[in-house]
Design a protein around this motif. Structure first.
Motif, PDB file in Angstrom:
ATOM      1  N   LEU A 271     -12.360   4.970 -14.494  1.00  0.00           N
ATOM      2  CA  LEU A 271     -10.952   5.335 -14.380  1.00  0.00           C
ATOM      3  C   LEU A 271     -10.073   4.094 -14.446  1.00  0.00           C
ATOM      4  N   ARG A 272      -8.986   4.200 -15.200  1.00  0.00           N
ATOM      5  CA  ARG A 272      -8.013   3.114 -15.310  1.00  0.00           C
ATOM      6  C   ARG A 272      -6.613   3.681 -15.059  1.00  0.00           C
ATOM      7  N   TRP A 273      -5.760   2.864 -14.413  1.00  0.00           N
ATOM      8  CA  TRP A 273      -4.394   3.282 -14.095  1.00  0.00           C
ATOM      9  C   TRP A 273      -3.422   2.242 -14.635  1.00  0.00           C
ATOM     10  N   ASN A 274      -2.582   2.673 -15.560  1.00  0.00           N
ATOM     11  CA  ASN A 274      -1.559   1.799 -16.127  1.00  0.00           C
ATOM     12  C   ASN A 274      -0.212   2.276 -15.613  1.00  0.00           C
ATOM     13  N   ASN A 275       0.318   1.545 -14.597  1.00  0.00           N
ATOM     14  CA  ASN A 275       1.551   1.951 -13.939  1.00  0.00           C
ATOM     15  C   ASN A 275       2.730   1.171 -14.523  1.00  0.00           C
ATOM     16  N   PRO A 276       3.869   1.845 -14.798  1.00  0.00           N
ATOM     17  CA  PRO A 276       5.026   1.132 -15.385  1.00  0.00           C
ATOM     18  C   PRO A 276       5.528   0.000 -14.503  1.00  0.00           C
ATOM     19  N   LYS A 277       5.408   0.111 -13.188  1.00  0.00           N
ATOM     20  CA  LYS A 277       5.930  -0.914 -12.283  1.00  0.00           C
ATOM     21  C   LYS A 277       4.936  -2.041 -12.064  1.00  0.00           C
ATOM     22  N   PHE A 278       3.661  -1.701 -11.875  1.00  0.00           N
ATOM     23  CA  PHE A 278       2.660  -2.715 -11.536  1.00  0.00           C
ATOM     24  C   PHE A 278       1.763  -3.105 -12.711  1.00  0.00           C
ATOM     25  N   GLY A 279       1.882  -2.394 -13.833  1.00  0.00           N
ATOM     26  CA  GLY A 279       0.998  -2.673 -14.952  1.00  0.00           C
ATOM     27  C   GLY A 279      -0.371  -2.052 -14.715  1.00  0.00           C
ATOM     28  N   LEU A 280      -1.413  -2.705 -15.237  1.00  0.00           N
ATOM     29  CA  LEU A 280      -2.780  -2.211 -15.081  1.00  0.00           C
ATOM     30  C   LEU A 280      -3.267  -2.547 -13.676  1.00  0.00           C
ATOM     31  N   VAL A 281      -3.481  -1.520 -12.864  1.00  0.00           N
ATOM     32  CA  VAL A 281      -3.880  -1.697 -11.463  1.00  0.00           C
ATOM     33  C   VAL A 281      -5.388  -1.602 -11.358  1.00  0.00           C
TER      34      VAL A 281
ATOM     35  N   LYS B 156       0.838  -1.202   0.000  1.00  0.00           N
ATOM     36  CA  LYS B 156       0.000   0.000   0.000  1.00  0.00           C
ATOM     37  C   LYS B 156       0.873   1.252   0.000  1.00  0.00           C
ATOM     38  N   ARG B 157       1.967   1.227   0.773  1.00  0.00           N
ATOM     39  CA  ARG B 157       2.855   2.378   0.828  1.00  0.00           C
ATOM     40  C   ARG B 157       3.467   2.654  -0.541  1.00  0.00           C
ATOM     41  N   VAL B 158       3.902   1.585  -1.214  1.00  0.00           N
ATOM     42  CA  VAL B 158       4.499   1.751  -2.542  1.00  0.00           C
ATOM     43  C   VAL B 158       3.450   2.235  -3.540  1.00  0.00           C
ATOM     44  N   LEU B 159       2.232   1.676  -3.439  1.00  0.00           N
ATOM     45  CA  LEU B 159       1.155   2.110  -4.327  1.00  0.00           C
ATOM     46  C   LEU B 159       0.862   3.597  -4.136  1.00  0.00           C
ATOM     47  N   GLU B 160       0.839   4.018  -2.878  1.00  0.00           N
ATOM     48  CA  GLU B 160       0.571   5.430  -2.601  1.00  0.00           C
ATOM     49  C   GLU B 160       1.666   6.309  -3.197  1.00  0.00           C
ATOM     50  N   PHE B 161       2.915   5.864  -3.082  1.00  0.00           N
ATOM     51  CA  PHE B 161       4.023   6.632  -3.643  1.00  0.00           C
ATOM     52  C   PHE B 161       3.876   6.751  -5.165  1.00  0.00           C
ATOM     53  N   GLU B 162       3.573   5.621  -5.821  1.00  0.00           N
ATOM     54  CA  GLU B 162       3.403   5.641  -7.271  1.00  0.00           C
ATOM     55  C   GLU B 162       2.196   6.468  -7.673  1.00  0.00           C
ATOM     56  N   LEU B 163       1.148   6.401  -6.826  1.00  0.00           N
ATOM     57  CA  LEU B 163      -0.093   7.110  -7.136  1.00  0.00           C
ATOM     58  C   LEU B 163       0.110   8.620  -7.104  1.00  0.00           C
ATOM     59  N   ARG B 164       0.994   9.085  -6.247  1.00  0.00           N
ATOM     60  CA  ARG B 164       1.233  10.525  -6.143  1.00  0.00           C
ATOM     61  C   ARG B 164       1.865  11.084  -7.421  1.00  0.00           C
ATOM     62  N   ASN B 165       2.538  10.232  -8.195  1.00  0.00           N
ATOM     63  CA  ASN B 165       3.170  10.689  -9.429  1.00  0.00           C
ATOM     64  C   ASN B 165       2.340  10.364 -10.661  1.00  0.00           C
ATOM     65  N   ALA B 166       1.234   9.637 -10.463  1.00  0.00           N
ATOM     66  CA  ALA B 166       0.486   9.125 -11.611  1.00  0.00           C
ATOM     67  C   ALA B 166      -0.121  10.237 -12.450  1.00  0.00           C
ATOM     68  N   LEU B 167      -0.675  11.284 -11.797  1.00  0.00           N
ATOM     69  CA  LEU B 167      -1.313  12.358 -12.564  1.00  0.00           C
ATOM     70  C   LEU B 167      -0.297  13.097 -13.421  1.00  0.00           C
ATOM     71  N   ASN B 168       0.826  13.485 -12.807  1.00  0.00           N
ATOM     72  CA  ASN B 168       1.848  14.229 -13.550  1.00  0.00           C
ATOM     73  C   ASN B 168       2.477  13.377 -14.643  1.00  0.00           C
ATOM     74  N   ALA B 169       2.530  12.066 -14.415  1.00  0.00           N
ATOM     75  CA  ALA B 169       3.142  11.171 -15.399  1.00  0.00           C
ATOM     76  C   ALA B 169       2.157  10.708 -16.465  1.00  0.00           C
ATOM     77  N   ASP B 170       0.940  11.222 -16.447  1.00  0.00           N
ATOM     78  CA  ASP B 170      -0.076  10.897 -17.453  1.00  0.00           C
ATOM     79  C   ASP B 170      -0.325   9.390 -17.537  1.00  0.00           C
ATOM     80  N   GLN B 171      -0.438   8.761 -16.362  1.00  0.00           N
ATOM     81  CA  GLN B 171      -0.647   7.312 -16.319  1.00  0.00           C
ATOM     82  C   GLN B 171      -2.130   6.928 -16.276  1.00  0.00           C
ATOM     83  N   PHE B 172      -3.014   7.889 -16.081  1.00  0.00           N
ATOM     84  CA  PHE B 172      -4.447   7.598 -16.016  1.00  0.00           C
ATOM     85  C   PHE B 172      -5.085   7.722 -17.401  1.00  0.00           C
ATOM     86  N   HIS B 173      -6.100   6.929 -17.612  1.00  0.00           N
ATOM     87  CA  HIS B 173      -6.949   7.106 -18.793  1.00  0.00           C
ATOM     88  C   HIS B 173      -8.356   6.640 -18.446  1.00  0.00           C
TER      89      HIS B 173
END
Length: 785
Positions: A566-576, A527-544
């Motif tokens: 809402l969908r989140w495609n994260n480089p580390k975790f893939g489609l979350v 959860k901690r790692v997800l939260e860290f990645e989530l904080r950068n998701a908007l700026n990194a244009d990872q949402f669609h």
């Protein structure tokens, strides 16, 4: 020092007979009770008349057209005529202008209220006999309103309230019985009985409160006089002893401090005067032993704090003295000063208490709990045993604070603390960590099933209903536990482990107990790692966004709109999965900026669809109640050019439980802007018709679980869907069935009468370009046809 007057003792109780005016409480309380009840007459006479007139007008409006004019005029004339006569009598007697009322006045008030109850009680059997059920219910409702008014507005005059309610209840009972509505007759009788008990209870509480206020005011005035006397004469005194340690030359201030006559003190041993009963036994407190030794050795002392017993009451004195000597150096005794430092001593003890105990509940606070847990871990290590730590979180407590206010919430917490203390044994120490979180230290938890037994007892005890300020409250408790030293060898680690277990209990819906498991740390780290990645998701244009079509239930199943997902495609975790990252976003307070992005993107995409197609956006409770949400919606519509009626906001029933009042205000503002509102997952949580009366929804969405269950022939699911559709039709609200996946479910939904359908049968969630392609395909098909 004089003993306090007995009449200044706080009143503990007052009899029902005294409240009703059939007996006198005696003493000054009789006079005060008469003053309180007379004030009730004066303050509410005009309101009483106005309420009668208003409710009379309601009965006339309800009865008009069903009852003949002569019947209405007779009833109205009797009621208003009698009330005018009562009001005039009250004025003539001078009660309304401040004359002191007597017991006979209150009994007369009871008789007058009873006669008024007869007239109101006759409304249903008399006027209702000319009408039908709508008129019966209307007249009964107005009569009930008068009964509620009597129970709430004049509780300090219970004889009038009980007389009116009991007689009006009897009239309602007779009326419903005559109309053949026996269940309503019984309900009427039950409501009246409950109101009477409530009146007596409220009357006792209010009268005792006002009596106590009078007593406390008298005591405050007395204390003020004493304080002025002490300030004028000084708070310290002189004392002196001879060679035998007996008091000589007694000063008036010293005698006053000992609450004795100066002549009686003269020549008495100093220790005898201040030791009380311990003088006879010789078992002195340690501080008195030190004083005796100093006097015996003839040593000077300064600021010595000693306990003093005066007439059986423990006080604390600060004494300083030096030995007196003659010109030849012979010892003559001691001379010194003293002061009463009881208040300072108690203040210091109170400060020490506050540092270790919770002020609201009186339970040990976090500091004392951590000390106790540290000692339990040390003992467990020394004696090769186990200790335990449990964290408790109250379920649904926030709803109590939001709906009834923080004072009620505080009183509820006090009752929770009282229950916890009652079930604790010598092996457990319970305390409050803060807010609605409590904790228990288990000194010895070597028995494998012991922790689970204690947790079950806590959940069962705290889940029973509470009575707070005449409100019956239902909450629950979630418990997480950890066992030391295997789940943590330090206080911090063991508390962290219990906290993770508590979080698991809350995730499972509450009212459960979970013990710590090692995988919980792994989940917390994820959860901690997800939260860290989530904080950068908007700026990194990872949402669609993906869009699922919503179609008409009948006809050619034309597309009426899309739900934005809402969908989140994260480089580390893939489609979350949204089920995984949405709760993390809510806990991390990221849901508001993410939700605003979804809103703007959905509005922009919808502008590229046909003008008749809407877009639905899910809104969480944190986003809806955040500051500036309405302004962000307006900005999104303005920037994209999307008409307000094409945007539909979907909310779930949980918003009304968490922040009901604020949510209704925000939704009302949004609806006035022209937006459409949809209530999602209706029937799966806290469904209540109250939500539909508080805010006007455009669509109710039937959850897919009911659709699937109905397709399998489950009677309860079929009944729920039919009830929701019928209710929505009556309220002119559209219905959308979710989760339709095959023709059987489609035919069933069409048969039930749902207006719109959403499900895999008509389309899975798809990319924006694929959603746009649906319209091109539809246009091509129409051109070929």
């Amino acid at each position: 020092m004089n003993k306090p007057d007995s009449r200044t003792d706080l009143p503990s109780d007052i009899s029902a007979k005294a409240l009703l005016g059939f007996a006198s409480p005696g003493g000054m309380e009789a006079v005060q009770l008469e003053e309180i009840q007379a004030r009730s007459i004066r303050d509410r006479s005009t309101m009483h008349m106005a309420t009668n007139i208003f409710c009379t007008m309601l009965v006339v409006a309800i009865s008009f057209g069903s009852a003949p004019i002569w019947a209405i005029a007779t009833w109205v004339g009797a009621l208003l005529g009698y009330n005018i006569l009562w009001f005039t009598t009250l004025r003539n007697k001078g009660l309304a202008e401040g004359r002191r009322a007597t017991r006979s006045d209150f009994l007369e008030m009871g008789r007058n209220a009873g006669i008024s109850g007869v007239i109101w009680g006759s409304a249903l059997p008399f006027l209702g006999s000319f009408g039908a059920m709508p008129q019966w219910l209307g007249i009964w409702s107005v009569t009930l309103a008068m009964m509620v008014y009597a129970s709430m507005v004049i509780p300090s005059l219970p004889i009038a309230a009980t007389a009116f309610i009991s007689i009006a209840t009897f009239g309602g009972f007779v009326g419903w019985t005559l109309h053949g509505e026996y269940y309503l007759a019984l309900a009427n009788a039950a409501l009246g009985t409950l109101m009477i008990f409530g009146v007596l209870r409220s009357a006792k509480a209010q009268v005792l409160f006002e009596l106590a206020n009078n007593v406390l005011q008298e005591k405050s005035e007395t204390v003020s006089l004493l304080l002025r006397e002490f300030e004028d004469s000084g708070a310290d005194w002189l004392w002196q002893t001879d060679t035998g340690r007996c008091v000589t030359h007694t000063s008036p201030r010293f005698a006053y401090a000992l609450e004795a006559d100066p002549k009686a003190i003269e020549g008495q041993p100093l220790l005898k005067l201040i030791a009380g009963d311990s003088w006879e036994t010789g078992q002195y407190p340690e501080a008195l032993h030190e004083l005796a030794e100093r006097l015996k050795r003839r040593e000077p002392f300064s600021n010595l704090i000693v306990p003093v017993t005066i007439n059986g009451v423990r006080r604390w004195w600060e004494l300083s003295a030096s030995p007196r000597q003659s010109e030849s150096g012979a010892f003559l005794g001691f001379r010194g000063v003293g002061s009463d430092v009881t208040e300072q001593r108690e203040s210091a003890e109170k400060i020490s208490h506050l540092a270790r105990f919770d002020t609201l509940t009186g339970l040990p606070n976090r500091l004392q709990l951590t000390e106790a847990l540290g000692q339990a871990l040390a003992d467990a290590d020394q004696w090769r045993r186990r200790c335990g730590f449990m964290m408790i979180d109250l379920d649904r407590f926030k709803a109590v604070n939001d709906t009834l206010g923080h004072p009620v919430g505080d009183r509820l917490l006090a009752q929770v603390a009282k229950r916890l203390k009652m079930i604790m044994s010598a092996n457990e120490l319970c305390g409050r960590l803060g807010g609605d979180e409590f904790a228990v230290v288990l000194k010895d938890a070597s028995d494998a099933g012991y922790v689970a037994t204690v947790a079950k007892n806590i959940i069962d005890t705290l889940s029973k209903p509470y009575e707070v300020d005449q409100n019956t409250l239902f909450i629950g408790a979630s418990v997480g536990s950890a066992v030391g030293p295997m789940d943590g060898r330090t206080v911090e680690l063991l508390m962290r482990s219990a906290d993770l277990a508590l979080y698991r209990s809350k995730e499972d819906g509450g009212s459960t107990h979970h013990s710590y498991q090692h995988k919980l740390h792994a989940n917390a780290e994820e959860k901690r790692v997800l939260e860290f990645e989530l904080r950068n998701a908007l700026n990194a244009d990872q949402f669609h966004l993906e869009y699922q079509p919503v179609v008409e239930a009948n006809g050619d199943h034309g597309i009426t709109g899309f739900e934005a997902l809402l969908r989140w495609n994260n480089p580390k975790f893939g489609l979350v999965s949204p089920a995984k990252f949405i709760p993390v976003a809510e806990d991390a307070r990221l849901i508001v900026p993410i939700g605003n992005w979804v809103l703007r993107q959905a509005c922009a995409d919808a502008m590229k669809w046909p003008d008749t197609v809407k877009v639905a956006v899910n809104v969480s409770v944190d986003q809806l109640t955040s500051q500036g949400f309405v302004e962000s919606v307006v900005q999104a519509l303005h920037d994209t050019g999307l008409p307000a009626w094409r945007l539909e906001l979907e909310v779930t029933e949980s918003i009304f439980v968490r922040d009901g009042g604020l949510a209704v205000q925000v939704l009302d503002r949004l609806r006035k802007l022209g937006l459409k509102l949809s209530l999602d997952d209706f029937g799966t949580g806290y469904s209540s018709l109250g939500y539909l009366s508080n805010i006007r929804f455009d669509t109710i969405k039937v959850d897919r679980s009911f659709v699937t269950g109905a397709a399998k022939g489950k009677a309860e699911c079929i009944a729920i869907i039919r009830a929701v559709v019928a209710m929505a039709d009556a309220l002119d609200i559209a219905t959308t069935a979710e989760g339709v996946e095959n023709e059987t479910e489609l035919a069933m939904i069409q048969q039930f009468g749902c207006d719109k359908i959403q499900g895999y049968y008509f389309g899975r969630p798809m990319a924006f370009l694929d959603a746009c392609a649906l319209f091109r395909t539809a246009r091509a098909a129409r051109s070929v046809a």
